[in-house]
Design a protein around this motif. Sequence first.
Motif, PDB file in Angstrom:
ATOM      1  N   LEU A  18      15.979 -19.750   1.983  1.00 50.80           N
ATOM      2  CA  LEU A  18      15.732 -19.618   0.539  1.00 50.80           C
ATOM      3  C   LEU A  18      14.476 -18.796   0.254  1.00 50.80           C
ATOM      4  O   LEU A  18      14.326 -18.235  -0.829  1.00 50.80           O
ATOM      5  CB  LEU A  18      15.548 -21.002  -0.099  1.00 50.80           C
ATOM      6  N   MET A  19      13.578 -18.737   1.223  1.00 49.31           N
ATOM      7  CA  MET A  19      12.247 -18.163   0.967  1.00 49.31           C
ATOM      8  C   MET A  19      12.293 -16.645   0.738  1.00 49.31           C
ATOM      9  O   MET A  19      12.943 -15.918   1.497  1.00 49.31           O
ATOM     10  CB  MET A  19      11.321 -18.477   2.137  1.00 49.31           C
ATOM     11  N   ASP A  20      11.558 -16.211  -0.274  1.00 49.24           N
ATOM     12  CA  ASP A  20      11.547 -14.782  -0.607  1.00 49.24           C
ATOM     13  C   ASP A  20      10.833 -13.941   0.446  1.00 49.24           C
ATOM     14  O   ASP A  20      10.951 -12.723   0.446  1.00 49.24           O
ATOM     15  CB  ASP A  20      10.917 -14.556  -1.996  1.00 49.24           C
ATOM     16  N   VAL A  21      10.106 -14.581   1.359  1.00 48.80           N
ATOM     17  CA  VAL A  21       9.386 -13.831   2.390  1.00 48.80           C
ATOM     18  C   VAL A  21      10.299 -13.444   3.559  1.00 48.80           C
ATOM     19  O   VAL A  21       9.905 -12.680   4.435  1.00 48.80           O
ATOM     20  CB  VAL A  21       8.187 -14.646   2.941  1.00 48.80           C
ATOM     21  N   LEU A  22      11.507 -13.986   3.580  1.00 53.02           N
ATOM     22  CA  LEU A  22      12.427 -13.705   4.690  1.00 53.02           C
ATOM     23  C   LEU A  22      13.325 -12.510   4.366  1.00 53.02           C
ATOM     24  O   LEU A  22      13.690 -12.300   3.214  1.00 53.02           O
ATOM     25  CB  LEU A  22      13.315 -14.930   4.970  1.00 53.02           C
ATOM     26  N   GLU A  23      13.684 -11.742   5.397  1.00 46.85           N
ATOM     27  CA  GLU A  23      14.640 -10.643   5.188  1.00 46.85           C
ATOM     28  C   GLU A  23      16.055 -11.190   5.047  1.00 46.85           C
ATOM     29  O   GLU A  23      16.836 -10.738   4.220  1.00 46.85           O
ATOM     30  CB  GLU A  23      14.587  -9.690   6.381  1.00 46.85           C
ATOM     31  N   ASN A  24      16.382 -12.180   5.881  1.00 45.98           N
ATOM     32  CA  ASN A  24      17.734 -12.740   5.944  1.00 45.98           C
ATOM     33  C   ASN A  24      17.844 -13.917   4.966  1.00 45.98           C
ATOM     34  O   ASN A  24      17.765 -15.068   5.358  1.00 45.98           O
ATOM     35  CB  ASN A  24      17.977 -13.218   7.377  1.00 45.98           C
ATOM     36  N   LYS A  25      18.042 -13.601   3.679  1.00 45.68           N
ATOM     37  CA  LYS A  25      18.004 -14.662   2.666  1.00 45.68           C
ATOM     38  C   LYS A  25      19.400 -15.182   2.319  1.00 45.68           C
ATOM     39  O   LYS A  25      20.381 -14.441   2.403  1.00 45.68           O
ATOM     40  CB  LYS A  25      17.335 -14.154   1.393  1.00 45.68           C
ATOM     41  N   GLY A  26      19.452 -16.441   1.913  1.00 42.32           N
ATOM     42  CA  GLY A  26      20.712 -17.040   1.502  1.00 42.32           C
ATOM     43  C   GLY A  26      20.502 -18.494   1.131  1.00 42.32           C
ATOM     44  O   GLY A  26      19.363 -18.969   1.060  1.00 42.32           O
ATOM     45  N   THR A  27      21.615 -19.183   0.895  1.00 41.83           N
ATOM     46  CA  THR A  27      21.558 -20.612   0.560  1.00 41.83           C
ATOM     47  C   THR A  27      21.988 -21.419   1.777  1.00 41.83           C
ATOM     48  O   THR A  27      23.157 -21.348   2.178  1.00 41.83           O
ATOM     49  CB  THR A  27      22.502 -20.928  -0.613  1.00 41.83           C
ATOM     50  N   PRO A  28      21.074 -22.173   2.384  1.00 37.71           N
ATOM     51  CA  PRO A  28      21.458 -22.942   3.579  1.00 37.71           C
ATOM     52  C   PRO A  28      22.401 -24.091   3.230  1.00 37.71           C
ATOM     53  O   PRO A  28      22.215 -24.760   2.220  1.00 37.71           O
ATOM     54  CB  PRO A  28      20.121 -23.464   4.116  1.00 37.71           C
ATOM     55  N   ILE A  29      23.425 -24.291   4.074  1.00 37.39           N
ATOM     56  CA  ILE A  29      24.338 -25.428   3.867  1.00 37.39           C
ATOM     57  C   ILE A  29      24.332 -26.363   5.075  1.00 37.39           C
ATOM     58  O   ILE A  29      24.853 -27.461   5.015  1.00 37.39           O
ATOM     59  CB  ILE A  29      25.788 -24.969   3.555  1.00 37.39           C
ATOM     60  N   LEU A  30      23.742 -25.907   6.178  1.00 39.15           N
ATOM     61  CA  LEU A  30      23.615 -26.750   7.376  1.00 39.15           C
ATOM     62  C   LEU A  30      22.355 -26.291   8.107  1.00 39.15           C
ATOM     63  O   LEU A  30      22.161 -25.087   8.312  1.00 39.15           O
ATOM     64  CB  LEU A  30      24.851 -26.563   8.269  1.00 39.15           C
ATOM     65  N   GLY A  31      21.513 -27.232   8.471  1.00 35.16           N
ATOM     66  CA  GLY A  31      20.291 -26.887   9.196  1.00 35.16           C
ATOM     67  C   GLY A  31      20.083 -27.831  10.354  1.00 35.16           C
ATOM     68  O   GLY A  31      20.338 -29.032  10.233  1.00 35.16           O
ATOM     69  N   ILE A  32      19.663 -27.287  11.492  1.00 33.92           N
ATOM     70  CA  ILE A  32      19.384 -28.123  12.666  1.00 33.92           C
ATOM     71  C   ILE A  32      17.901 -28.006  13.000  1.00 33.92           C
ATOM     72  O   ILE A  32      17.396 -26.908  13.269  1.00 33.92           O
ATOM     73  CB  ILE A  32      20.244 -27.707  13.876  1.00 33.92           C
ATOM     74  N   ASP A  33      17.249 -29.131  12.967  1.00 33.06           N
ATOM     75  CA  ASP A  33      15.812 -29.207  13.241  1.00 33.06           C
ATOM     76  C   ASP A  33      15.590 -29.096  14.745  1.00 33.06           C
ATOM     77  O   ASP A  33      16.086 -29.920  15.509  1.00 33.06           O
ATOM     78  CB  ASP A  33      15.303 -30.573  12.729  1.00 33.06           C
ATOM     79  N   VAL A  34      14.872 -28.064  15.183  1.00 32.31           N
ATOM     80  CA  VAL A  34      14.577 -27.953  16.616  1.00 32.31           C
ATOM     81  C   VAL A  34      13.075 -28.080  16.910  1.00 32.31           C
ATOM     82  O   VAL A  34      12.587 -27.586  17.915  1.00 32.31           O
ATOM     83  CB  VAL A  34      15.175 -26.671  17.253  1.00 32.31           C
ATOM     84  N   TRP A  35      12.370 -28.740  16.006  1.00 35.09           N
ATOM     85  CA  TRP A  35      11.008 -29.156  16.354  1.00 35.09           C
ATOM     86  C   TRP A  35      11.129 -30.248  17.421  1.00 35.09           C
ATOM     87  O   TRP A  35      12.071 -31.049  17.389  1.00 35.09           O
ATOM     88  CB  TRP A  35      10.311 -29.747  15.128  1.00 35.09           C
ATOM     89  N   GLU A  36      10.164 -30.307  18.326  1.00 33.24           N
ATOM     90  CA  GLU A  36      10.245 -31.345  19.373  1.00 33.24           C
ATOM     91  C   GLU A  36      10.247 -32.748  18.778  1.00 33.24           C
ATOM     92  O   GLU A  36      10.828 -33.670  19.354  1.00 33.24           O
ATOM     93  CB  GLU A  36       9.091 -31.190  20.368  1.00 33.24           C
ATOM     94  N   HIS A  37       9.631 -32.925  17.606  1.00 33.48           N
ATOM     95  CA  HIS A  37       9.601 -34.279  17.017  1.00 33.48           C
ATOM     96  C   HIS A  37      11.016 -34.769  16.669  1.00 33.48           C
ATOM     97  O   HIS A  37      11.225 -35.948  16.441  1.00 33.48           O
ATOM     98  CB  HIS A  37       8.651 -34.355  15.801  1.00 33.48           C
TER      99      HIS A  37
END
Length: 227
Positions: free
Chosen positions: A170-189
């Motif tokens: 969603l962020m305007d700072v990204l080149e690859n913009k869009g509306t996320p519908i699925l996200g996978i958290d890959v932080w170690e936590h």
Amino acid sequence: MKNRLLLISLILVLIFSSLQAQSKFELPKLNYSYADLEPFIDSQTMLIHHSKHHQAYITNLNKALEKDSIPRSIEEILKNVSKFSMVVRNNAGGHYNHTLFWSILTLDHDTKPSKVLNDVIIKQYGSIDSLKTLLNQAASKQFGSGWAWLSVSKENELFVSSTPNQDNPLMDVLENKGTPILGIDVWEHAYYLKYQNKRGDYLSAIWNVINWNEVSRRFSAVPTIEK
Ligand SMILES: [Fe+2]
């Protein structure tokens, strides 16, 4: 009489301003208990992830926006994040990403994409398994902390991407913009207590608890998609 009306107006303005300043982001409740995603995501990880990590993003975001008297939705902040500090970028991203993440997890192991979403996945990727492979590759290749995403572009197409830290499409700072519908958290936590350094095992396991009903709902809610 005139003075009394002025006084009442002033009081109303003060009350309204105070209510605006008090509107803060809050930790969303989960539709399942911390133990419900066992054995794929362990209870202890869920407890710490939701009640400590996510709460910390919200606390820090509210603090960073303390002097911002304009009420804004989290989406509005993210779509204009270039105008905010890095503290807001990281913590607004953290709040939005985790809220989405909790919503696309479920204890029901039998959910499937809706027909509309399924048709688009088959058309673009050939099969659900091919899409899962692409998402897991994006998640595996993300160096350090970050997220893998399935999003809808402004051209109405699905795309897979990854972002570092708490950034999202969603962020305007990204080149690859869009509306996320699925996200996978890959932080170690998100996985370290159970999977340690085996991010791949976590990525294989998580598909057992992905809530395709919610992913499909989010897909259909993207305004640019023709239903
Ligand atoms: Fe996380």
